[in-house]
Design an enzyme around this catalytic site. Sequence first.
Site, short mmCIF file in Angstrom:
data_model
loop_
_atom_site.label_atom_id
_atom_site.label_comp_id
_atom_site.label_asym_id
_atom_site.label_seq_id
_atom_site.Cartn_x
_atom_site.Cartn_y
_atom_site.Cartn_z
N LYS A 60 76.12 -43.05 42.26
CA LYS A 60 75.06 -44.07 42.32
C LYS A 60 73.80 -43.58 41.61
CE LYS A 60 74.89 -44.10 46.90
NZ LYS A 60 75.87 -43.06 47.28
N ARG A 100 72.70 -49.17 54.16
CA ARG A 100 73.82 -48.32 54.56
C ARG A 100 74.39 -48.72 55.92
NH1 ARG A 100 71.98 -43.50 51.31
NH2 ARG A 100 73.70 -42.02 51.27
N ARG A 155 77.25 -30.22 42.48
CA ARG A 155 76.03 -30.95 42.07
C ARG A 155 74.78 -30.08 42.25
NH1 ARG A 155 74.49 -36.83 44.37
NH2 ARG A 155 74.22 -35.80 46.39
N ARG A 209 71.68 -29.13 47.29
CA ARG A 209 71.21 -29.75 48.52
C ARG A 209 71.98 -29.23 49.74
NH1 ARG A 209 71.28 -36.09 47.06
NH2 ARG A 209 71.99 -36.14 49.21
N ARG A 261 79.35 -36.69 56.01
CA ARG A 261 78.79 -37.83 55.28
C ARG A 261 79.88 -38.85 54.93
NH1 ARG A 261 75.85 -35.03 50.50
NH2 ARG A 261 74.97 -37.05 49.98
#
Length: 221
Positions: free
Chosen positions: A13, A91, A130, A163, A174
């Site tokens: 996203k 969400r 990431r 992160r 998640r």
Amino acid sequence: MIHLLMGAPGAGKGTQGDMLVERCGFVKLSTGDILRKHIADKTDIGKKIESVMASGSLVSDDLLIDMVRAELSRLHAEAPESEVLLDGFPRTVEQAVALEGLLKNLDCGLGTVIFLDVSDEDVIKRLCGRRVCRQCGKNYHVEYLPAAKDGICDDCGSELMHRDDDKEARIKNRLGVFRTQTSPVLDFYRENGHYVEMPASGSSEDVFSGVLDALEQSKSP
Ligand code: AMP
């Protein structure tokens, strides 16, 4: 017009949103980025949400709805004609219902709802590698999209971070949160408006052309 970029964590996203901003002049509103800025700035909100975010769970609906109301009102007042992308909101079904009301109050239409679909395996591979710029939020990947200089953002020269919620155990949480709390939001949009579901495990350029097609199609009645 407001468009929604939806998908599990790691679906792309943020990357697709950044491409639409850079190449097509969209305005992106990422709730995750706003919350991370609160944490970095050590605001009262930041202190309250830090542990929830690090665990991979969702921050409260009330806080998110107030935050998005304020941001959309500001954007609408500053540039009413802009094409806005919401990345990471709604969400939960409660947030989706609240968004309907916010859009109605702003007399603003809901454009395309794009769901980027990826497998759990891909999500884990993407998020473990990431890296995100601490300053400007730009996304990199150690293997697929490395920075020119290791650990440094190409755009602003700040340090890149891994992160806390991109560590494997948190990613699994998640994904569970996505399944239980966010999947019902997709059903909500499947029955309302321009909903487009697309596979998102290809290259970011391939996915981007699908995203552009979806946005183009929604312009026709
Ligand atoms: P993201 O950068 O979109 O992956 O979001 C990172 C984290 O921010 C999520 O795991 C949640 O803890 C929090 N967050 C972002 N957007 C929302 C939202 N709409 N509702 C609740 N929590 C959110």
